[in-house]
Motif scaffolding. Structure first.
Motif, mmCIF file in Angstrom:
data_model
loop_
_atom_site.group_PDB
_atom_site.id
_atom_site.type_symbol
_atom_site.label_atom_id
_atom_site.label_comp_id
_atom_site.label_asym_id
_atom_site.label_seq_id
_atom_site.Cartn_x
_atom_site.Cartn_y
_atom_site.Cartn_z
ATOM 1 N N PRO A 1 58.952 9.098 13.881
ATOM 2 C CA PRO A 1 59.375 7.847 12.443
ATOM 3 C C PRO A 1 58.962 6.873 12.457
ATOM 4 O O PRO A 1 57.761 6.242 13.008
ATOM 5 N N ASP B 1 64.699 6.283 14.936
ATOM 6 C CA ASP B 1 63.948 6.120 15.735
ATOM 7 C C ASP B 1 65.151 7.062 17.653
ATOM 8 O O ASP B 1 64.845 7.961 18.508
ATOM 9 N N ALA C 1 61.885 10.293 9.557
ATOM 10 C CA ALA C 1 61.243 10.975 11.081
ATOM 11 C C ALA C 1 61.885 12.734 10.172
ATOM 12 O O ALA C 1 62.536 12.648 10.252
ATOM 13 N N VAL D 1 59.501 17.289 17.412
ATOM 14 C CA VAL D 1 60.014 16.122 16.116
ATOM 15 C C VAL D 1 58.482 16.346 15.508
ATOM 16 O O VAL D 1 56.857 16.273 16.251
ATOM 17 N N ALA E 1 66.364 10.596 16.537
ATOM 18 C CA ALA E 1 64.873 11.907 16.755
ATOM 19 C C ALA E 1 64.689 11.569 18.461
ATOM 20 O O ALA E 1 64.962 13.116 19.125
#
Length: 268
Positions: free
Chosen positions: A98, A81, A108, A94, A84
């Protein structure tokens, strides 16, 4: 060099998205001698390529709309997380937020600011590939990009990678190393290559170690694949070629130069 002691920022997993899973299994089995093991019906067609009983790569059907067949390199992270978020703040996209892959880990899917796709892996029960650097397995990863300077800055920002520019005929090649490791050369795992042609597309290119590059080139063509860059020798590095499978996924093979053996200690 790549090892299975996966530190933060190192390549730790590799998978192929293909429009024809069965055809891809046949191709890579013939070219590399890999076996294929399905992850089961609940995995949606995803499975693992194995060499001598150990995981060397994975394969699944294309799931993103408009996606082309390609290999995806996963880089280890302690926090998918956070990585990302940092990537997005650094200009990345992105593509897949994730999410947990059962208890195997958290991942991710991202696209860097220059357009190269990659993924990050926060390990759970699956730490990563079980074999690297050996014949028939991943040994190097290479970023092909339109802007090496911007790419180096981006990845340094999210992974802390170190880099060293090396002059080679016709271009500057950048060797990438993880942040960890006192010996930067031993911590190296890949490189950055500027586009050779204006029509090139940004991507991460996986290299597989092989005992005979020319044989793999012949097997690739004989099984419906194609040659992007013919086999050639690179002094002090090895013999290599860039290839593509029948569905367009690019990969490279290399027979690395074996470093000279260290002299045995004197008995005197």
């Amino acid at each position: 060099m790549l090892t299975t002691d996966f530190v933060a920022g190192s390549p730790c997993w590799l998978d192929l998205g293909s429009p024809n899973v069965e055809g891809a299994v046949d191709f890579y089995s013939d070219v590399f001698g890999w076996d294929h093991q399905s992850a089961g019906p609940e995995a949606g067609g995803y499975g693992v390529f194995r060499k001598d009983g150990r995981d060397v790569a994975a394969l699944g059907p294309l799931t993103e709309e408009g996606a082309s067949s390609a290999w995806t390199v996963y880089f280890r992270t302690l926090d998918a997380d956070a990585t990302a978020k940092a990537a997005e703040q650094g200009g990345a996209t992105v593509r897949v937020a994730p999410f947990d892959v059962t208890d195997a880990g958290r991942m991710a899917c991202l696209t860097d600011p220059c357009g190269a796709e990659f993924a990050v892996w926060q390990p759970g029960t699956v730490k990563g590939l079980q074999t690297v650097t050996e014949p028939g397995s991943l040994c190097w990863t290479e970023l092909h990009t339109s802007d090496p300077t911007a790419a180096k800055a981006f990845y340094r920002g999210i992974f802390g990678w170190r880099s060293e520019d090396v002059k080679v005929p016709g271009m500057t090649y950048t060797v990438l190393s993880t942040a960890a490791g006192e010996d930067q050369q031993r911590a190296s795992f890949g490189g950055v290559v500027p586009f050779r042609e204006p029509a090139d597309k940004p991507h991460w290119l996986p290299y597989f170690e092989v005992p005979d590059v020319d044989q793999v080139v012949a097997l690739t063509e004989g099984n419906g694949g194609s040659v992007i860059m013919p086999a050639a020798d690179a002094p002090d590095i090895g013999r290599m070629a860039w290839l593509a499978d029948p569905y367009g996924a690019a990969f490279a093979v290399i027979k690395s130069v074996t470093p000279p053996a260290e002299p045995a200690p004197s008995a005197g």
